[in-house]
Design an enzyme around this catalytic site. Structure first.
Site, PDB file in Angstrom:
ATOM      1  N   CYS A 109     -23.507  31.077  -2.225  1.00 55.04           N
ATOM      2  CA  CYS A 109     -23.511  32.390  -2.658  1.00 55.04           C
ATOM      3  C   CYS A 109     -24.739  33.250  -2.663  1.00 55.04           C
ATOM      4  O   CYS A 109     -25.485  33.542  -1.647  1.00 55.04           O
ATOM      5  CB  CYS A 109     -22.590  32.519  -3.879  1.00 55.04           C
ATOM      6  SG  CYS A 109     -21.800  34.119  -4.390  1.00 55.04           S
ATOM      7  N   HIS A 162     -18.116  29.263  -2.391  1.00 53.14           N
ATOM      8  CA  HIS A 162     -18.349  28.330  -3.482  1.00 53.14           C
ATOM      9  C   HIS A 162     -17.341  27.030  -2.899  1.00 53.14           C
ATOM     10  O   HIS A 162     -16.398  26.644  -3.259  1.00 53.14           O
ATOM     11  CB  HIS A 162     -17.735  28.818  -4.787  1.00 53.14           C
ATOM     12  CG  HIS A 162     -18.658  29.849  -5.120  1.00 53.14           C
ATOM     13  ND1 HIS A 162     -20.012  29.549  -5.958  1.00 53.14           N
ATOM     14  CD2 HIS A 162     -18.604  31.439  -5.155  1.00 53.14           C
ATOM     15  CE1 HIS A 162     -20.452  30.710  -6.242  1.00 53.14           C
ATOM     16  NE2 HIS A 162     -19.843  31.629  -5.978  1.00 53.14           N
ATOM     17  N   GLU A 170     -18.110  23.859  -3.715  1.00 55.03           N
ATOM     18  CA  GLU A 170     -18.148  23.051  -4.685  1.00 55.03           C
ATOM     19  C   GLU A 170     -16.622  23.201  -5.622  1.00 55.03           C
ATOM     20  O   GLU A 170     -16.235  21.956  -6.186  1.00 55.03           O
ATOM     21  CB  GLU A 170     -19.180  23.058  -5.860  1.00 55.03           C
ATOM     22  CG  GLU A 170     -19.233  24.545  -6.635  1.00 55.03           C
ATOM     23  CD  GLU A 170     -19.628  25.682  -6.227  1.00 55.03           C
ATOM     24  OE1 GLU A 170     -19.991  26.683  -6.724  1.00 55.03           O
ATOM     25  OE2 GLU A 170     -19.960  25.925  -4.953  1.00 55.03           O
TER      26      GLU A 170
END
Length: 547
Positions: A380, A519, A521
């Protein structure tokens, strides 16, 4: 119709309700049941989207664009069930819904009260999707006795009463403090916590007792007697070396069996725990170690980057390698040379964030990773920092920066290679945003498709040329600088399907340098590590062998 398990907490906060809920969900799955997990938060914010990471930790984003509590990340990581907007609710959202209905006249002029209007709204939320799964696990934030939580507890009392007997149970987490001076575990706080529950018409069926010391049988018998719970339903919860031990540890203590007994499910299907045995084997029997620096601005609170830390752990599991994460304050590099601090790391990660503070330090960390050929992952804002660094030091745009920082300062100081995103395609319609819009829920949120450049490093990592990832941003890389940057070696290897929004950048002549606007993750799991994190750790392992 789903069976409901309500998970509450007492004595103190941060006992691990979210982890216990997630582990229980995983154990029920291991026995062949389908589950969904939900979080009911008593705070008055509509959602955590506008809250500081120092207040609430990270914001977990769902595929359908909800900004939710980080506990939903635990739920997904342990069960693999994608969370939805309907899996997270707060008092703020409940009251907003009630007041909107009142303004529309839906209540036909009646006086609006907590009972029945607020409690009915909570019960309506609980019923969403109840026919889709075998078990619905609902965690209530905070501790019993909190004034904000009372409407939720009352709604749960009504909900249990209105459903057929045996269709809902209550699991209560408490603390057994240890007094070193007397060498005793004290059960009185647990007794008082259960008494508080009973005073509002709720009685726990299962007690999970956190303790730093073994709980003797006589203490379990005492708790069972005074709390009106069967002894075998008093479950010890001890500190663990890793959260991924929780399903096996809770199973060993009989949590899943106690829950099934409380529902009268007998005989219960036997669990298949091979998935969690393999996860623990990869975690415990790692064959090496790599050091990864996370250069961010919220490093004082590790929960601010919870999903990133866990995704790195998963990447380590994929490579049977232990990942030692160290948190580095980006502002340090605004005063000092980053080289002495970063040269001992095998890889560098710059995560997301908001605001200008610490960004010049992040840019220096990017420059170090690029010039020293250290594996780099930018997420990001971390991707945007990589673009700004390349624009300044490779493309000759000396004053490159982001509109975000100029908006924050109220003065134009940079050539904006990062601009405020005013419109984007979502599904089959165009979304438009203005700088003056409310902050809450107005970012580009949720799952979007990205098209990857064939033959690029990132296409090789994913093994695909089309992916879907979750986003949470309101600023974007300006494609007007694309040709200029690509001539300098920064490749735009992932774009939105319409070609307007850069999703991924990479450097071709670098061992591993990737920046992503999304993102990744958020979708990583211990039994299914995200490919970007798995390959990032692999690159770190290779770098460690070169040292």
């Amino acid at each position: 119709m789903a069976r409901y398990i309500f998970i509450t907490g007492g004595v103190v906060s941060s006992l691990g309700k979210g982890l216990a809920s997630a582990a229980l969900g995983a154990l029920l799955q291991a026995r062949g049941y389908s589950v969904r997990l939900r979080k009911l938060d008593p705070y008055l914010n509509v959602d955590p989207g506008t809250m500081s990471p120092f207040e609430h930790g990270e914001v977990f984003v769902t595929d359908d664009g909800a900004e939710t509590d980080l506990d939903l990340g635990h739920y997904e990581r342990f069960t693999g069930v994608p969370a939805r907007k309907t899996d997270s609710i707060s008092s703020g959202r409940i009251y907003t819904n009630v007041l909107e209905k009142e303004r529309r006249g839906d209540y036909l002029g009646k006086t609006i009260q907590v009972v029945p209007h607020v409690t009915n709204e909570i019960k309506d939320f609980l019923r969403i999707g109840e026919s889709e799964v075998d078990f619905m696990l609902c965690e209530i934030g905070g501790t019993v006795g909190d004034i904000e939580g009372l409407p939720f507890f009352e709604a749960i009392r009504q909900f249990i009463h209105e459903r057929p007997r045996g269709q809902s149970i209550l699991m209560h987490l408490t603390l057994l403090p240890y007094l070193a001076a007397s060498g005793e575990l004290k059960t009185k706080p647990t007794q008082h916590s259960v008494k508080e529950l009973q005073s509002i018409g709720l009685a726990p069926d299962v007690l999970v007792c956190r303790s730093e010391h073994p709980i003797p049988d006589r203490e379990r018998e005492k708790i069972a007697l005074f709390c009106n719970v069967r002894k075998e339903h008093v479950i010890p919860a001890y500190d663990l070396k890793t959260i991924y031990e929780a399903p096996l540890a809770y199973h060993a203590e009989g949590l899943d069996q106690a829950v099934l007994d409380a529902f009268g499910i007998s005989p219960a299907p036997k669990p298949n725990l091979d998935r969690w045995t393999d996860v623990m084997d990869r975690k415990v029997n790692a064959e090496g170690e790599v050091r990864v620096a996370i250069v961010g601005k919220y490093t004082q609170l590790e929960d601010a980057y919870k999903s990133i830390a866990e995704a790195l752990t998963h990447g380590g599991m994929a490579n049977r390698t232990r990942v030692r994460v160290e948190w580095v304050d980006a502002e340090l590099f605004e005063r000092e040379d980053p080289a002495p601090h970063l040269q001992r790391f095998h890889a560098i990660l710059v995560p997301g964030g908001f605001g200008e503070r610490g960004t010049e330090g992040k840019i220096k960390a990017v420059e170090f990773a690029r010039t020293r050929k250290v594996p780099y992952l930018g997420i990001c804002l971390g991707m945007q920092m990589a673009v700004i660094e390349s624009a300044r030091h490779l493309a000759g745009v000396d004053d490159a920066g982001s509109e975000e920082f100029d908006h924050e300062a109220g003065a134009k100081r940079f050539t904006p290679v990062i601009y405020h995103l005013k419109e984007w395609v979502q599904g089959n319609h165009m979304v438009e945003r203005k700088l003056t819009d409310d902050k809450g829920g107005t970012m580009r949120l949720g799952s979007y498709t990205a098209t990857l450049k064939p033959g690029s490093k990132v296409a090789g990592v994913y093994g695909a040329t089309e992916i879907e990832e979750r986003h949470r941003h309101r600023y974007e890389v300006d494609t007007r600088y694309r040709a200029q940057l690509e001539q300098c070696g920064l490749i735009f290897s992932g774009m939105s399907p319409d070609g307007r929004l850069p999703e991924i950048v990479e450097i071709a002549d670098h061992p591993w340098f990737i920046g992503v606007q999304f993102h990744p993750e958020l979708k990583s799991k211990p039994f299914a590590p995200h490919p970007l994190f798995a390959d990032f750790v692999r690159a770190a392992v290779e770098a460690s062998r070169l040292v």
